[in-house]
Design an enzyme around this catalytic site. Structure first.
Site, PDB file in Angstrom:
ATOM      1  CB  CYS A 101      -1.020   0.271   1.003  1.00  0.00           C
ATOM      2  SG  CYS A 101      -0.349  -0.390   2.651  1.00  0.00           S
TER       3      CYS A 101
ATOM      4  CG  HIS B 133      15.543   1.804  -4.247  1.00  0.00           C
ATOM      5  ND1 HIS B 133      15.169   2.776  -3.571  1.00  0.00           N
ATOM      6  CD2 HIS B 133      14.361   1.240  -4.189  1.00  0.00           C
ATOM      7  CE1 HIS B 133      14.066   2.726  -3.215  1.00  0.00           C
ATOM      8  NE2 HIS B 133      13.377   1.958  -3.754  1.00  0.00           N
TER       9      HIS B 133
ATOM     10  CB  SER C  93       9.356   1.442   5.763  1.00  0.00           C
ATOM     11  OG  SER C  93       9.473   0.080   5.078  1.00  0.00           O
TER      12      SER C  93
ATOM     13  N   GLY D  90      -8.287  -6.973   6.206  1.00  0.00           N
ATOM     14  CA  GLY D  90      -7.004  -7.012   5.481  1.00  0.00           C
ATOM     15  C   GLY D  90      -5.948  -7.451   6.517  1.00  0.00           C
TER      16      GLY D  90
ATOM     17  CG  MET E 293      -1.808  -3.224   6.043  1.00  0.00           C
ATOM     18  SD  MET E 293      -0.150  -2.760   7.006  1.00  0.00           S
ATOM     19  CE  MET E 293      -0.599  -0.965   7.117  1.00  0.00           C
TER      20      MET E 293
END
Lengths: 275, 423
Positions: free
Chosen positions: B52, B100, B110, B192, B194
């Protein structure tokens, strides 16, 4: 005795200033140790204020709550002790900083006002004086707490709504605890305010013959009373809380200050003794 | 091999606003996008990470091919004009790309530095790519390396210990609104991962009740069971909102499911009890204007970033340590990659020698009448001769002393031994 009284007032001022300084440092550093010191200093300031008022009583022979200087000292005393009694039951993060600032500002105003002891006007020579004026000013103490809580609420709410977390975010308490503080202080303050108006009315009947005769001070007390009554009513009936309650607490307190000073200086009337 | 390069393209929460990220064509699922990526001309290996907060594409591509523009087109679809691609997109090549990727896997890149979810998401993305056989020798090695780098950072620094995840940030905010969470009710809209994590944190704070509202009731019931809560269907959302204090929304709905005018009457029914909405869904579930209502607090994923910013300085020290590890590992990988151009040459060399040995052995052995033991001894000898002959040229290829000349060395050996160039 005048000398001692003068020195004692300086001590009160110094102690309150120290309390503000320590609470200020605590606000910046957030160290527990400093808070403990700040609390002790504020407690000392509260005790010194009490002693000063007692000394003044002995000096003048009546309850020292008539001149501007006396009233404001008494106001500061009631704010201090309202806070100390309040925080005995609840802890609201960093509330002390705001309270000690208010107390110090009040005492500064008292320091500027005339310290002179005037002979008591005949109308005030009654045991109603300490009862009526004392209760009224104690109610102002609690309403002042609600005012400080309201300002803190608005600051914190602004941080949360704008989502930009500045200096205050971590230092201010949760919204709910501030809202609770508002509710508790208003309830207590409102009871005292009501008692103040009732005792005043009874005293007026004795001194002036009627319970109520629309003197500016009486009118403004009533306006203040209605402001708080409406707010408390709305909280219970329509769930007015949070931001709206905070704003109302600030408006109510503005009305309190106007009743205390504005009426005396701008509107006059027979109730204006403290000049 | 030398003409291949590692290419990483992506958008994340730093470069691209949520509104644009929601529109991305590659934002949903893995299978289709991976098929599309594999179809691009000049793309040898590919891998896609979609969370996300970011969508990143990692490919091994032939140099010179127009892979970058093709991928950008695929990524943005029709939502963004090609001229604007550069405003949002970051492109890294070779060493930078490796660096990266490691930054991402160690969660240094993050939204919430030090959070652990990203590693799981990375592994999941890799599993998809590997199942569809999109990854090859380079990406397999690179991705496995990125996992081990993440583990190394986690064990050698305190970055994870002080890590604040999104859910932690949400808990902190809830505490600033409600103070004590003990008598609060949590409503999860959508089930979900999360949301699950956030709920776990809140339950850890002792919230009173958890209600899960989900389109499919069975999933809601599974989740509710974990928290001793109740499951309801999504149709009951409005009535549930009257009792909830903290609402975590993470449905996969393409549109906004809760509008300002829906919440207004609910606030009246709640008697203005404050309510805290956390929208962790992409695309957004909740109307951003909810935040304008009194006693309603709405935070979406980008907002939560700000909360975390507060104790960033404490973690900066550990982040520096972690960054050093990433730098180190990226360099190590680079040298492996450099060596890789040598490896096929060595393999080809050995294969040629083996082939010659076997052909000659066959020829000789079928003429001589030897016992199996004797045959074996001769075979052994032939192989030993070839491998001893090759020892020096191989050592010469592997020699690190003149790294820059790998290309020259391999060319020389290939020419000398007559190896056919496969590229």
């Amino acid at each position: 005795m005048g000398e001692i009284s003068y020195l004692l007032f300086q001590a009160v001022l110094a102690a309150s200033c120290m309390a503000l300084v320590f609470y200020g440092i605590f606000f910046v550093k957030q160290k527990e140790k400093i808070r403990t010191v700040a609390r002790l200093v504020l407690l000392t300031a509260g005790v010194l204020q009490t002693l000063y008022i007692l000394l003044r009583y002995l000096q003048s022979g009546y309850t020292p709550i008539t001149s501007q200087h006396e009233t404001i000292v008494f106001f500061a005393w009631s704010v201090t002790w309202a806070y100390l009694s309040f925080r005995w039951r609840y802890t609201v993060k960093n509330f002390g900083t705001f309270i000690s600032l208010l107390v110090f500002i009040l005492l500064l105003i008292a320091a500027v006002a005339s310290h002179a002891i005037n002979p008591l006007p005949p109308a005030l020579q009654s045991w109603w004086l300490p009862v009526h004026a004392g209760i009224a000013v104690i109610s102002y103490g609690f309403l002042a707490l609600a005012f400080c809580g309201g300002i803190m609420y608005l600051l914190q709410e602004h941080e949360l709504k704008s989502k930009r977390f500045g200096y205050f975010f971590t230092r201010l308490p949760s919204l709910e605890s501030l809202d609770q503080l508002n509710s508790h202080c208003l309830a207590t303050g409102f009871v005292f305010l009501t008692l103040g108006i009732i005792t005043g009315s009874i005293w007026a009947r004795q001194a002036w013959g009627t319970y109520w005769h629309w003197d500016p001070k009486e009118t403004w007390s009533l306006i203040t009373w209605f402001l708080y009554a409406a707010q408390i009513h709305q909280r219970f009936s329509a769930g007015w809380r949070g931001k709206r309650a905070a704003i109302m607490a600030i408006i109510g307190f503005a009305s309190v200050l106007f009743t205390l000073w504005g009426v005396t200086y701008l509107l006059g009337g027979i109730h204006s003794y403290a000049q | 091999m030398p003409s291949d390069m590692i290419l990483l393209l992506g958008v994340n929460h730093k470069t691209t606003p949520l509104a644009v990220r929601e529109q991305l064509a590659l934002g949903n699922g893995y299978e289709q996008p991976l098929h599309a990526l594999r179809g691009i001309d000049g793309c040898k290996e590919c891998y896609l990470l979609s969370t996300c907060n970011r969508v990143e594409i990692l490919v091994v591509a032939q140099e010179g091919a127009q892979v970058e523009t093709h991928i950008a087109k695929l990524l943005f679809g029709d939502s963004v004009a090609p001229a604007q691609h550069q405003d949002y997109l970051y492109i890294y090549r070779n060493h930078e790309a490796v660096h990266h990727l490691f930054m991402v896997s160690t969660s240094l890149d993050s939204m919430i530095v030090g959070e652990a979810q990203i590693l799981g998401q990375l592994k999941e993305a890799y599993r998809h790519a590997a199942e569809l056989k999109c990854t090859g020798p380079v990406l397999n090695k690179l991705l496995h390396k990125s996992f081990s780098v993440a583990k190394r950072v986690r064990s050698e620094t305190l970055i994870g210990a002080s890590a604040v995840s999104i859910s932690y940030a949400a808990v902190e905010l809830a505490k600033k609104i409600f103070g004590n969470l003990r008598d609060k009710n949590v409503l999860l809209v959508g089930a979900g991962e999360m949301a699950e994590l956030a709920a776990e944190h809140l339950v850890g704070q002792g919230v009173r009740k958890v209600v899960v509202a989900n389109r499919t009731l069975s999933r809601a019931m599974d989740l509710a069971k974990r928290f001793n809560g109740t499951a309801v269907s999504l149709d009951e959302l409005f009535s549930q909102l009257e009792q909830a204090d903290i609402v975590i929304s993470s449905t996969g709905a393409p549109n906004i499911i809760l509008h300002k005018q829906d919440v207004k009457p609910i606030m009246r029914a709640r008697r203005n009890e404050p309510i805290f909405f956390i929208d962790i869904a992409v695309p957004r579930d909740l109307d951003p204007e909810l935040n304008d209502l009194d006693n309603v607090y709405l935070y979406d994923i980008d907002d939560l970033h700000n909360v975390v910013e507060i104790n960033k300085s404490e973690r900066d020290k550990e982040a520096i340590k972690a960054l050093r590890i990433v730098d180190e590992e990226a360099l190590k990988f680079q040298s492996w990659l450099d060596n890789l151009s040598v490896v096929p040459t060595i393999t080809a060399l050995r294969k040629k020698a083996d082939d010659i040995c076997h052909i000659e052995l066959e020829r000789t052995l079928c003429r001589l009448q030897l016992s199996p033991d004797e045959q074996k001894a001769i075979e052994k000898m032939a192989l030993a001769i070839s491998s001893r002959l090759l020892h020096d040229p191989v050592a010469f290829l592997k020699n690190d002393s003149c790294k820059e000349q790998h290309d020259v060395k391999t060319e020389m050996i290939r020419a000398a031994f007559g190896l056919v160039d496969k590229n």
